[in-house]
Structure formats: C-alpha cells, structure tokens
Scaffold this active site. Structure first.
Site, PDB file in Angstrom:
ATOM      1  N   CYS A   1       0.731  -1.207   0.061  1.00  0.00           N
ATOM      2  CA  CYS A   1      -0.004  -0.011   0.015  1.00  0.00           C
ATOM      3  C   CYS A   1       0.872   1.013   0.136  1.00  0.00           C
ATOM      4  O   CYS A   1       1.437   1.433   0.771  1.00  0.00           O
ATOM      5  CB  CYS A   1      -0.976  -0.177   1.143  1.00  0.00           C
ATOM      6  SG  CYS A   1      -2.123   1.545   1.438  1.00  0.00           S
TER       7      CYS A   1
ATOM      8  N   HIS B   1      -2.630  -4.132 -10.750  1.00  0.00           N
ATOM      9  CA  HIS B   1      -3.169  -3.260 -11.413  1.00  0.00           C
ATOM     10  C   HIS B   1      -3.809  -3.330 -12.795  1.00  0.00           C
ATOM     11  O   HIS B   1      -2.853  -3.840 -13.676  1.00  0.00           O
ATOM     12  CB  HIS B   1      -2.675  -1.896 -11.064  1.00  0.00           C
ATOM     13  CG  HIS B   1      -2.386  -1.692  -9.634  1.00  0.00           C
ATOM     14  ND1 HIS B   1      -3.028  -0.850  -8.941  1.00  0.00           N
ATOM     15  CD2 HIS B   1      -1.363  -1.953  -8.726  1.00  0.00           C
ATOM     16  CE1 HIS B   1      -2.743  -0.856  -7.496  1.00  0.00           C
ATOM     17  NE2 HIS B   1      -1.301  -1.417  -7.455  1.00  0.00           N
TER      18      HIS B   1
ATOM     19  N   GLU C   1     -10.437  -0.188  -5.383  1.00  0.00           N
ATOM     20  CA  GLU C   1      -9.563  -1.156  -5.037  1.00  0.00           C
ATOM     21  C   GLU C   1     -10.183  -2.447  -4.384  1.00  0.00           C
ATOM     22  O   GLU C   1     -11.153  -2.436  -3.973  1.00  0.00           O
ATOM     23  CB  GLU C   1      -8.974  -0.393  -3.629  1.00  0.00           C
ATOM     24  CG  GLU C   1      -8.092   0.728  -3.772  1.00  0.00           C
ATOM     25  CD  GLU C   1      -7.112   1.042  -2.663  1.00  0.00           C
ATOM     26  OE1 GLU C   1      -6.373  -0.002  -2.243  1.00  0.00           O
ATOM     27  OE2 GLU C   1      -7.311   2.144  -2.257  1.00  0.00           O
TER      28      GLU C   1
ATOM     29  N   CYS D   1      -4.845   5.923  -3.794  1.00  0.00           N
ATOM     30  CA  CYS D   1      -4.071   4.575  -4.007  1.00  0.00           C
ATOM     31  C   CYS D   1      -2.403   4.948  -4.374  1.00  0.00           C
ATOM     32  O   CYS D   1      -2.498   5.215  -5.659  1.00  0.00           O
ATOM     33  CB  CYS D   1      -4.854   3.746  -4.659  1.00  0.00           C
ATOM     34  SG  CYS D   1      -4.103   2.095  -4.842  1.00  0.00           S
TER      35      CYS D   1
ATOM     36  N   GLY E   1      -1.725   2.426  -7.022  1.00  0.00           N
ATOM     37  CA  GLY E   1      -2.426   2.825  -8.139  1.00  0.00           C
ATOM     38  C   GLY E   1      -2.039   3.775  -8.852  1.00  0.00           C
ATOM     39  O   GLY E   1      -2.008   3.926 -10.254  1.00  0.00           O
TER      40      GLY E   1
END
Length: 271
Positions: free
Chosen positions: A71, A151, A200, A209, A212
């Site tokens: 994360c 992703h 997510e 994110c 992301g």
C-alpha cells in the site's frame, strides 16, 4: 488495543504499533475497525511489526479483512509513524512488505515527518500494451501493471461521470483476474498531469491509492502519453511519480498525516 489513525491524501488506515501491541485475528479486527458507523472508520488496518530483514514490517489488511501485499499511501504513514514515535532515528529506512522490501526517504520539518518518497521497485508489465477486455458487454483496453500488487489501468476521456459503485465489482472480479485486481481509471490532462479514480480490491472506491497512482503513471508513460515525471491528481490530493527508465525503479512522493490516537473498546475486539 491502542491505535493511531493516519491518512495519506485521504487514504486512511488504523495503525497499530506491534512493537508494543499484539493483534490476534487481524482479518476480523480489520473488518471491525474499518466500519465507519460502528468502528473507528478506515480503508483498513495496518500493523507496524518488527522485521528480521528491514527496520520494520508492514502488514496491511483491507476493509473486507483480506491481506494486501503493498500500500503506497499506507507505507508513507508507516515511515512517518516509525520516525515520529522513535522506532527509527534515521530519515532513510527500509520497510518489509509482502510485495518486497521498500526504501523510504522522509522529509522532516520541526522534528516531524511531513512527506515521504518511496522507492516502489520495478513495475512489471502484466498484460499486452494495451490488452483488450470485455466488461459488462463493453470492449475496453487496459494496461496491467504490478507494483507489488496487481493493477489494471484504463485510459478514459473523462472520469467524473463513472459510476464506480455500480461498475467497480465487475472490474475487480473479472475472470481475467482470478485473484481480483485494483482498477484505475485515468484521464490524461497533459503530459505532466493525470487524474485518476480507483476501485481497490477489498475496499471499493477510495480517495487515493499510492500503488495505483504509480501503476497509472507508468502505464501512461509506457503508452507514450506522459513524461517520466508526472503529478497524479486523486480525490484526496496529489502524488508525484517519477519513473527512472534506465534503472527501472519508480518513485512515489506524497504527504503523510497523523489524525489522532485512541484505544479501542470491547466492542471492537474479535468475537
């Protein structure tokens, strides 16, 4: 259980210092603390743990209790917590994650960390460039990028009108992604500025994110749509992403903020 609420451009987590605390059944604890009506309210739970190979180890659990590999916004807050609360005394540290060891460089003002640059490692292309996909009867194109977690990046003309609450689950659980996937919808403003919304896996649409944003930026760069250093605008704020093509590594820089500290009551303990 003592905890600290922290956020990185609106991506908020409940953090527990596992150098001092023990959290049993973290999957269940994550579900309980994340509830914004009956719990603390967050996108998930992050445990800051001792590590044999780094300065500390991050375990991240999504709102639904599933454990994530990495994360970006969360790890910036881990760095801030570790420095501000005396776990480390250096501004350059390492953090162990399920997605690998990450190197952090922290910016300090007045004895507190205000921003963190994270070496996100070498992004991996996991699809054709781009790859066609059919979602809800519509043929689209995505670029698959792994930044320690998976992703799928979709380039869109505009993103404000997207009904992610309705369409998000179809992207997350598409058969192309048997382990589910984080889905990013990116609008290219110009070669140095992108806008992004994210669905997510395990959490739904969040305000930000970090992995992301990194995936979006690298995908746009690979597609020839952006320079190697861009600003990515998300609901909660802006991140700077730089991709060192020669070395292969991507770097994410953004703020980290401590919101409050507290202690859970019996209602938040696992049943």
């Amino acid at each position: 259980m003592k905890f600290t609420k922290m956020q990185g451009i609106g991506n908020d987590y409940v953090y527990v210092n596992c150098f001092e605390e023990t959290v049993e059944h973290p999957e269940e604890v994550a579900r309980r603390v994340s509830d914004r009506h009956f719990g603390i309210g967050s996108d998930g739970l992050i445990l800051i743990c001792p590590s044999a190979v780094a300065d500390c180890r991050m375990r991240m659990f999504n709102e639904d209790g599933s454990e994530g590999a990495m994360c970006g916004n969360g790890i910036r807050c881990v760095g801030k917590y570790a420095y501000d609360h005396g776990i480390v005394d250096r501004t350059r540290i390492t953090v162990e994650t399920l997605g690998g060891i990450r190197h952090l460089d922290m910016q300090v003002e007045g004895g507190r960390v205000t921003a963190v640059q994270v070496d996100m490692g070498i992004p991996e292309l996991t699809s054709a460039l781009p790859e066609k996909i059919v979602v809800e009867g519509r043929q689209l194109e995505f670029t698959g990028i792994s930044v320690g977690n998976p992703h799928a990046v979709y380039v869109c003309d505009e993103i404000d009108s997207l009904d992610l609450e309705r369409m998000g689950p179809a992207f997350e659980t598409h058969q192309r992604f048997p382990d589910r996937v984080n889905s990013e919808f990116v609008q290219v403003l110009d070669r140095k500025h992108l806008r992004m919304r994210v669905w997510e896996r395990g959490s739904g649409e969040t305000w930000a994110c970090g992995t992301g944003a990194t995936a979006c930026a690298v995908a746009a760069m690979m597609l020839g749509l952006a320079e190697d250093r861009v600003e990515v605008q998300l609901k909660g704020g802006t991140l700077e992403i730089y991709w060192d093509r020669e070395g292969g590594h991507a770097f994410m820089t953004g703020p980290a903020v401590e919101v409050f500290q507290g202690e859970t009551g019996e209602a938040l303990e696992p049943a």
